[in-house]
Design a protein around this motif. Sequence first.
Motif, PDB file in Angstrom:
ATOM      1  N   ASP A   1       0.850  -1.188   0.000  1.00  0.00           N
ATOM      2  CA  ASP A   1       0.000   0.000   0.000  1.00  0.00           C
ATOM      3  C   ASP A   1       0.890   1.243   0.000  1.00  0.00           C
ATOM      4  O   ASP A   1       1.838   1.342   0.778  1.00  0.00           O
ATOM      5  CB  ASP A   1      -0.896   0.016   1.239  1.00  0.00           C
ATOM      6  CG  ASP A   1      -1.813  -1.203   1.288  1.00  0.00           C
ATOM      7  OD1 ASP A   1      -2.266  -1.634   0.206  1.00  0.00           O
ATOM      8  OD2 ASP A   1      -2.054  -1.726   2.392  1.00  0.00           O
ATOM      9  N   GLY A   2       0.571   2.180  -0.842  1.00  0.00           N
ATOM     10  CA  GLY A   2       1.361   3.411  -0.919  1.00  0.00           C
ATOM     11  C   GLY A   2       2.605   3.276  -1.775  1.00  0.00           C
ATOM     12  O   GLY A   2       3.494   4.143  -1.715  1.00  0.00           O
ATOM     13  N   PHE A   3       2.686   2.202  -2.566  1.00  0.00           N
ATOM     14  CA  PHE A   3       3.884   2.015  -3.384  1.00  0.00           C
ATOM     15  C   PHE A   3       3.865   2.922  -4.625  1.00  0.00           C
ATOM     16  O   PHE A   3       4.904   3.473  -5.015  1.00  0.00           O
ATOM     17  CB  PHE A   3       3.986   0.549  -3.811  1.00  0.00           C
ATOM     18  CG  PHE A   3       5.142   0.271  -4.733  1.00  0.00           C
ATOM     19  CD1 PHE A   3       6.442   0.269  -4.269  1.00  0.00           C
ATOM     20  CD2 PHE A   3       4.926   0.012  -6.079  1.00  0.00           C
ATOM     21  CE1 PHE A   3       7.510   0.024  -5.121  1.00  0.00           C
ATOM     22  CE2 PHE A   3       5.977  -0.242  -6.935  1.00  0.00           C
ATOM     23  CZ  PHE A   3       7.280  -0.239  -6.455  1.00  0.00           C
TER      24      PHE A   3
ATOM     25  N   ARG B   1       6.755   9.960  -7.111  1.00  0.00           N
ATOM     26  CA  ARG B   1       7.503  11.077  -6.542  1.00  0.00           C
ATOM     27  C   ARG B   1       9.016  10.924  -6.702  1.00  0.00           C
ATOM     28  O   ARG B   1       9.706  11.887  -7.048  1.00  0.00           O
ATOM     29  CB  ARG B   1       7.160  11.229  -5.060  1.00  0.00           C
ATOM     30  CG  ARG B   1       7.896  12.385  -4.389  1.00  0.00           C
ATOM     31  CD  ARG B   1       7.473  12.551  -2.946  1.00  0.00           C
ATOM     32  NE  ARG B   1       8.201  13.642  -2.312  1.00  0.00           N
ATOM     33  CZ  ARG B   1       8.050  14.011  -1.035  1.00  0.00           C
ATOM     34  NH1 ARG B   1       7.168  13.370  -0.265  1.00  0.00           N
ATOM     35  NH2 ARG B   1       8.759  14.997  -0.544  1.00  0.00           N
ATOM     36  N   TYR B   2       9.521   9.710  -6.445  1.00  0.00           N
ATOM     37  CA  TYR B   2      10.975   9.511  -6.415  1.00  0.00           C
ATOM     38  C   TYR B   2      11.520   8.791  -7.654  1.00  0.00           C
ATOM     39  O   TYR B   2      12.729   8.711  -7.839  1.00  0.00           O
ATOM     40  CB  TYR B   2      11.368   8.716  -5.170  1.00  0.00           C
ATOM     41  CG  TYR B   2      11.071   9.432  -3.883  1.00  0.00           C
ATOM     42  CD1 TYR B   2      11.937  10.407  -3.398  1.00  0.00           C
ATOM     43  CD2 TYR B   2       9.935   9.132  -3.138  1.00  0.00           C
ATOM     44  CE1 TYR B   2      11.677  11.064  -2.206  1.00  0.00           C
ATOM     45  CE2 TYR B   2       9.659   9.779  -1.945  1.00  0.00           C
ATOM     46  CZ  TYR B   2      10.536  10.751  -1.483  1.00  0.00           C
ATOM     47  OH  TYR B   2      10.262  11.391  -0.308  1.00  0.00           O
ATOM     48  N   GLY B   3      10.652   8.246  -8.469  1.00  0.00           N
ATOM     49  CA  GLY B   3      11.119   7.568  -9.673  1.00  0.00           C
ATOM     50  C   GLY B   3      11.155   6.059  -9.513  1.00  0.00           C
ATOM     51  O   GLY B   3      11.079   5.511  -8.406  1.00  0.00           O
ATOM     52  N   HIS B   4      11.274   5.383 -10.645  1.00  0.00           N
ATOM     53  CA  HIS B   4      11.239   3.927 -10.643  1.00  0.00           C
ATOM     54  C   HIS B   4      12.463   3.311  -9.962  1.00  0.00           C
ATOM     55  O   HIS B   4      12.385   2.204  -9.429  1.00  0.00           O
ATOM     56  CB  HIS B   4      11.118   3.406 -12.080  1.00  0.00           C
ATOM     57  CG  HIS B   4       9.786   3.680 -12.694  1.00  0.00           C
ATOM     58  ND1 HIS B   4       8.651   3.005 -12.331  1.00  0.00           N
ATOM     59  CD2 HIS B   4       9.399   4.580 -13.638  1.00  0.00           C
ATOM     60  CE1 HIS B   4       7.616   3.457 -13.024  1.00  0.00           C
ATOM     61  NE2 HIS B   4       8.045   4.417 -13.831  1.00  0.00           N
ATOM     62  N   GLN B   5      13.592   4.012  -9.978  1.00  0.00           N
ATOM     63  CA  GLN B   5      14.768   3.468  -9.293  1.00  0.00           C
ATOM     64  C   GLN B   5      14.521   3.378  -7.795  1.00  0.00           C
ATOM     65  O   GLN B   5      14.888   2.393  -7.150  1.00  0.00           O
ATOM     66  CB  GLN B   5      15.991   4.348  -9.575  1.00  0.00           C
ATOM     67  CG  GLN B   5      17.291   3.776  -8.997  1.00  0.00           C
ATOM     68  CD  GLN B   5      18.497   4.600  -9.391  1.00  0.00           C
ATOM     69  OE1 GLN B   5      18.370   5.651 -10.016  1.00  0.00           O
ATOM     70  NE2 GLN B   5      19.678   4.126  -9.028  1.00  0.00           N
ATOM     71  N   ALA B   6      13.869   4.394  -7.234  1.00  0.00           N
ATOM     72  CA  ALA B   6      13.514   4.341  -5.814  1.00  0.00           C
ATOM     73  C   ALA B   6      12.495   3.240  -5.572  1.00  0.00           C
ATOM     74  O   ALA B   6      12.559   2.523  -4.549  1.00  0.00           O
ATOM     75  CB  ALA B   6      12.965   5.693  -5.365  1.00  0.00           C
TER      76      ALA B   6
ATOM     77  N   GLU C   1      15.081   3.859   3.314  1.00  0.00           N
ATOM     78  CA  GLU C   1      15.879   4.942   2.757  1.00  0.00           C
ATOM     79  C   GLU C   1      15.999   4.774   1.247  1.00  0.00           C
ATOM     80  O   GLU C   1      16.374   3.715   0.755  1.00  0.00           O
ATOM     81  CB  GLU C   1      17.277   4.949   3.389  1.00  0.00           C
ATOM     82  CG  GLU C   1      17.297   5.221   4.883  1.00  0.00           C
ATOM     83  CD  GLU C   1      16.893   6.642   5.223  1.00  0.00           C
ATOM     84  OE1 GLU C   1      17.075   7.521   4.340  1.00  0.00           O
ATOM     85  OE2 GLU C   1      16.416   6.876   6.347  1.00  0.00           O
ATOM     86  N   VAL C   2      15.658   5.842   0.524  1.00  0.00           N
ATOM     87  CA  VAL C   2      15.839   5.864  -0.929  1.00  0.00           C
ATOM     88  C   VAL C   2      16.550   7.155  -1.293  1.00  0.00           C
ATOM     89  O   VAL C   2      16.698   8.056  -0.465  1.00  0.00           O
ATOM     90  CB  VAL C   2      14.488   5.768  -1.670  1.00  0.00           C
ATOM     91  CG1 VAL C   2      13.786   4.460  -1.363  1.00  0.00           C
ATOM     92  CG2 VAL C   2      13.595   6.963  -1.341  1.00  0.00           C
TER      93      VAL C   2
ATOM     94  N   VAL D   1      10.980   6.854   2.917  1.00  0.00           N
ATOM     95  CA  VAL D   1       9.590   6.566   2.579  1.00  0.00           C
ATOM     96  C   VAL D   1       9.056   5.505   3.528  1.00  0.00           C
ATOM     97  O   VAL D   1       9.801   4.727   4.118  1.00  0.00           O
ATOM     98  CB  VAL D   1       9.458   6.088   1.118  1.00  0.00           C
ATOM     99  CG1 VAL D   1       9.939   7.163   0.163  1.00  0.00           C
ATOM    100  CG2 VAL D   1      10.217   4.786   0.883  1.00  0.00           C
ATOM    101  N   ARG D   2       7.740   5.504   3.651  1.00  0.00           N
ATOM    102  CA  ARG D   2       7.038   4.482   4.440  1.00  0.00           C
ATOM    103  C   ARG D   2       5.894   3.941   3.592  1.00  0.00           C
ATOM    104  O   ARG D   2       5.186   4.714   2.950  1.00  0.00           O
ATOM    105  CB  ARG D   2       6.481   5.058   5.747  1.00  0.00           C
ATOM    106  CG  ARG D   2       7.538   5.450   6.763  1.00  0.00           C
ATOM    107  CD  ARG D   2       6.892   6.084   7.984  1.00  0.00           C
ATOM    108  NE  ARG D   2       7.855   6.469   8.993  1.00  0.00           N
ATOM    109  CZ  ARG D   2       8.260   5.681   9.990  1.00  0.00           C
ATOM    110  NH1 ARG D   2       7.737   4.459  10.094  1.00  0.00           N
ATOM    111  NH2 ARG D   2       9.134   6.096  10.870  1.00  0.00           N
TER     112      ARG D   2
END
Length: 476
Positions: A359-361, A367-372, A425-426, A431-432
Amino acid sequence: MRWPRTTAPAWPVHVGVLGLSVMACTAYTMASPEWRNVVFALVTTVPIITFLLALGAGHLTDRGPWLAAVAGLGFLSVGTVTWPDWIPDHHFGSAEGSTTELVMASAHLLFLVGTSSALRRHGRTDPGGLIDAALFGLCAAGPLWEGSIGPYLDPAAPPLGKALLLSDVLVLAAVLGCLVRIGVTARGARAPVGYLVLTAVLTLANDVVAVHADPVWTAQVMMLAYLTLAAAPALPTAPGVTEPGPAPAEVRHPPLRLLGAALCVNPLIAAIQAIRADGPASAVLPIATIIVVPLVVLRLRLLSMQRAAAERTLAHQAHHDDLTGLYNRRHIVARIDEAMRALDRGELAEVTVMLCDLDGFKPVNDRYGHQAGDLVLQAVALRLSAAVGRNGAVGRLGGDEFVIVQCGGEPLADRIAALVREPIEVSGGTVRIGASIGAATARVGDGADRESLIARADAAMYAVKARPATPAAAAA
């Protein structure tokens, strides 16, 4: 002293080598016999100076191979000063087995130590290529010896002298092949490797010139070898000789038919000699063949290891997800079937299947991109594997959906949900995310099968997702 950077131009070194070569050869030709020894001795110090300056300036960070070369150069200089008539009196290349030749052989042994150290580093990224190159060099040494050196030696030359000269030819030929290979793969160090290749070629040529030409030519060729050797550490890209970069994306090897033809050269020459029977048999062919055999065995062993590693890689890829390293859909389904069969046989008391949807993925990806997003999936995979341990298996169905098979033990749904909620950490922040987990358990005598068990777990997971509160675990 500040050494030029790797991006500095190399032309000053090329011009310097050319100028010194012309000056040295001209001075040696015009000098009297006594002064010729002085000219030759001075030339032998040039590579020592460039090596020591480069080492002192910190230009050559990997000091071991270069220090071994300096020690070898020191031996050669001492031999030149102690026996100044070695070349003028035509002792070089005569296979006399003298003390001078022993000293020179010791110097070459130190060169071999330094070269081997550098080759070992390159061998980590291209072991097969270096072995192939050494094989080609050794195979070429036989025709060189039989055609240009061995038959022209003094018949009275002692076996020790012939053995020392032969060892020089074999070692130089093998090292030359390896240096050519390094020059092909290590593009950033081609200039210094090119000078080292030229040094090896000139030294091999000198073994031929020594038995055919005037000592003046022998000395001049040897001086050129010293000067080309001096250029290698002086170049800005010299550190690349002993510090290989990453392995090239595609490493090409010579065709097997070409390698097979090369391996047949020495036996073919031996067969021709046996048929003709017009002189004593040469020792170089058996020796070269004996040296080649372990290299061939090593090459076959390397091929076997590479094949086994490729098979393991393919087997892993067939069963695992590339991104997370978890079992893929096909294999995790097979594990569920295996557990259900064990349940039917009474070997297990219960089997639990859990479906986990993050959930929330999607906001993380947006926001951070596919690498994150990939980092999050990998972190979740590690946490799921740690929670399940040896009592089950974890697989990725695709996207952000996971499946867990648990064979007995305490319920894990709540623990897994708590682990997933911990911060990750990304790049760009922390993120959570949460997890909706649905679990279904089959026990002995239930009559459940894999499809029904997964369907129950899927229904339980969607029931959790439908709740407005923070995602938790549900069981069915």
